[in-house]
Write a protein that holds these residues in place. Structure first.
Motif, short mmCIF file in Angstrom:
data_model
loop_
_atom_site.label_atom_id
_atom_site.label_comp_id
_atom_site.label_asym_id
_atom_site.label_seq_id
_atom_site.Cartn_x
_atom_site.Cartn_y
_atom_site.Cartn_z
N LEU A 52 -6.14 -0.49 4.07
CA LEU A 52 -5.19 -1.10 5.00
C LEU A 52 -3.96 -1.55 4.24
N ALA A 53 -2.86 -1.68 4.99
CA ALA A 53 -1.58 -2.07 4.41
C ALA A 53 -1.20 -3.46 4.91
N LEU A 54 -0.75 -4.31 4.01
CA LEU A 54 -0.34 -5.67 4.35
C LEU A 54 1.18 -5.74 4.41
N PRO A 55 1.73 -6.71 5.14
CA PRO A 55 3.19 -6.79 5.30
C PRO A 55 3.95 -6.94 3.98
N SER A 56 3.28 -7.51 2.96
CA SER A 56 3.93 -7.72 1.67
C SER A 56 4.04 -6.44 0.86
N GLY A 57 3.48 -5.33 1.38
CA GLY A 57 3.55 -4.07 0.65
C GLY A 57 2.29 -3.77 -0.15
N GLN A 58 1.31 -4.65 -0.07
CA GLN A 58 0.05 -4.40 -0.77
C GLN A 58 -0.80 -3.43 0.06
N ILE A 59 -1.24 -2.37 -0.57
CA ILE A 59 -2.12 -1.39 0.06
C ILE A 59 -3.51 -1.58 -0.53
N VAL A 60 -4.44 -2.03 0.31
CA VAL A 60 -5.81 -2.28 -0.15
C VAL A 60 -6.60 -0.99 -0.03
N LEU A 61 -7.13 -0.52 -1.17
CA LEU A 61 -7.92 0.71 -1.22
C LEU A 61 -9.32 0.34 -1.71
N THR A 62 -10.33 0.66 -0.92
CA THR A 62 -11.68 0.25 -1.29
C THR A 62 -12.39 1.32 -2.12
N ASP A 63 -13.31 0.85 -2.96
CA ASP A 63 -14.12 1.76 -3.78
C ASP A 63 -14.85 2.76 -2.90
N GLU A 64 -15.31 2.28 -1.74
CA GLU A 64 -16.14 3.11 -0.87
C GLU A 64 -15.39 4.32 -0.32
N ILE A 65 -14.11 4.16 0.01
CA ILE A 65 -13.39 5.30 0.57
C ILE A 65 -13.02 6.29 -0.54
N VAL A 66 -12.78 5.78 -1.74
CA VAL A 66 -12.51 6.68 -2.88
C VAL A 66 -13.75 7.50 -3.18
N THR A 67 -14.91 6.86 -3.17
CA THR A 67 -16.16 7.57 -3.46
C THR A 67 -16.50 8.56 -2.36
N LEU A 68 -16.33 8.16 -1.11
CA LEU A 68 -16.65 9.03 0.02
C LEU A 68 -15.82 10.30 0.00
N LEU A 69 -14.52 10.17 -0.23
CA LEU A 69 -13.63 11.34 -0.19
C LEU A 69 -13.84 12.22 -1.42
N ASP A 70 -13.98 11.59 -2.59
CA ASP A 70 -14.22 12.33 -3.83
C ASP A 70 -13.21 13.47 -4.01
N ASP A 71 -11.97 13.19 -3.67
CA ASP A 71 -10.90 14.20 -3.75
C ASP A 71 -9.59 13.44 -3.92
N ASP A 72 -8.93 13.65 -5.04
CA ASP A 72 -7.71 12.88 -5.32
C ASP A 72 -6.61 13.15 -4.30
N ASP A 73 -6.48 14.40 -3.87
CA ASP A 73 -5.45 14.71 -2.87
C ASP A 73 -5.72 13.96 -1.57
N ALA A 74 -7.00 13.89 -1.16
CA ALA A 74 -7.36 13.17 0.06
C ALA A 74 -7.07 11.68 -0.10
N VAL A 75 -7.35 11.13 -1.29
CA VAL A 75 -7.03 9.72 -1.53
C VAL A 75 -5.53 9.50 -1.43
N MET A 76 -4.76 10.46 -1.92
CA MET A 76 -3.30 10.37 -1.79
C MET A 76 -2.90 10.36 -0.31
N GLY A 77 -3.66 11.09 0.51
CA GLY A 77 -3.38 11.10 1.94
C GLY A 77 -3.60 9.73 2.58
N VAL A 78 -4.69 9.06 2.19
CA VAL A 78 -4.95 7.71 2.69
C VAL A 78 -3.81 6.78 2.29
N LEU A 79 -3.41 6.84 1.01
CA LEU A 79 -2.34 5.96 0.53
C LEU A 79 -1.02 6.27 1.22
N ALA A 80 -0.74 7.56 1.44
CA ALA A 80 0.51 7.94 2.10
C ALA A 80 0.54 7.42 3.54
N HIS A 81 -0.59 7.53 4.21
CA HIS A 81 -0.69 7.02 5.59
C HIS A 81 -0.44 5.51 5.61
#
Length: 330
Positions: free
Chosen positions: A190-219
């Motif tokens: 999730l993204a906070l108003p201050s510009g902090q993007i919280v990325l959890t270990d669980e979604i990184v592990t689930l996707l197991d694909d750097d490009d997909a993780v980049m997609g989450v961050l881009a969104h």
């Protein structure tokens, strides 16, 4: 035509029994009290089923009518007309029409005017306000939802470095910071108003694909850039947000942060904005948009396998239609 009434002088509680007569534009009372006054200076109360009508004089004295039927005839004879509001109140069709109009105005205001106003207010708030709100939101999440990350430092550095490289050449990218956390509620970001993007270990592990993780961050960066959470906060605390804009007191908005964070559901239009933002970022860096669609496909598979609705999926509604839109975006 004479009408029975009680006269009160407005100074004492004494009641005077009188009769009211109107002639040549003058209202005359006689009996236990006598008075003459031009009818254009008198104020007549509206008609009610079970209450006596009142006629008020300029100095506060008034008549309490005892014969409403005779008084109604007298009003007709003097060509008296109630105000438009009173006439509408006495007409059930007009009352229903007014109620329907009010409901329509409220609905349209909620659907269209409030979101527009929220966007205007969000864009006018100083960065310091968003920073305070973001810091408070992260503190709340750390206390109730998140735990310290367990991702290796090298992995975290690689993700951050790569995303920085993707956004380096894109014009207008807002300030952001990737914050890694472990989640008590499963895969999420999730993204906070201050510009902090919280990325959890669980979604990184689930996707197991750097490009997909980049997609989450881009969104999520799309949410930051478009100030979606700030707009959502303002919409859900409209009065407090108005006070913030006028007086700089952000306490009312900050108090609403936990409620919004725990029920983080954006509209479809807002989600499309964030998806489009991610698609443009991928296009600028030559990454296949299939990786962005893969995020929602993977989360959907987890749900279908009986793992429940992943929090990221529940707060970012994914569907076959949405995946198709990402893949076919121009």
């Amino acid at each position: 035509m004479q009408v029975a009434a009680f006269y009160f002088d407005g100074k004492t509680s004494r009641r005077h029994t009188v009769t009211l007569d109107v002639a040549d534009g003058l209202a005359t009372i006689s009996g236990e009290a006598e008075r003459v006054c031009p009818i254009n200076q008198l104020r007549v109360s509206e008609r009610l089923n079970r209450a006596a009508r009142k006629v008020t004089y300029p100095d506060g004295a008034y008549l309490e009518i005892q014969d409403n039927a005779a008084f109604t005839s007298l009003l007709h004879a003097t060509a008296h007309r109630d105000s438009l509001v009173v006439r509408m109140q006495q007409n059930w069709r007009a009352t229903l029409a007014a109620a329907a109009t009010l409901v329509a105005v409220l609905v349209l205001g909620y659907l269209y005017l409030l979101p527009l106003a929220a966007e205007v207010v969000a864009r006018s708030l100083p960065i310091s306000v968003e920073q305070r709100i973001g810091d408070g939101a992260l503190d709340f999440l750390d206390d109730h939802v998140l735990l310290p990350t367990q991702l290796p430092a090298a992995r975290r550095t690689a993700i951050t470095t790569r995303f920085r490289a993707l956004t380096a050449e894109v014009e207008g990218v807002p300030h952001y910071e990737i914050v890694f956390r472990k989640s008590r509620i499963g895969p999420n970001a999730l993204a906070l108003p201050s510009g902090q993007i919280v990325l959890t270990d669980e979604i990184v592990t689930l996707l197991d694909d750097d490009d997909a993780v980049m997609g989450v961050l881009a969104h999520e960066l799309g949410h930051v850039h478009r100030r979606h959470l700030m707009r959502r906060l303002i919409q859900s605390s409209a009065i407090g947000a108005a006070a913030t804009a006028l007086f700089g007191d952000v306490s009312a908005v900050i108090a609403n942060v936990p409620t919004v964070l725990l029920d983080m559901k954006y509209s479809r239009d807002v989600e499309r904005e964030a998806d489009d933002y991610a698609v443009e970022l991928f296009k600028a860096n030559g990454i296949s948009r299939k990786k962005l669609a893969y995020v929602f496909e993977k989360l959907g598979e987890k749900e279908a396998a009986g793992g429940g609705v992943p929090p990221y999926l529940s707060s970012h509604p994914a569907s076959a239609e949405r995946v198709e839109r990402i893949l076919n975006a121009q």
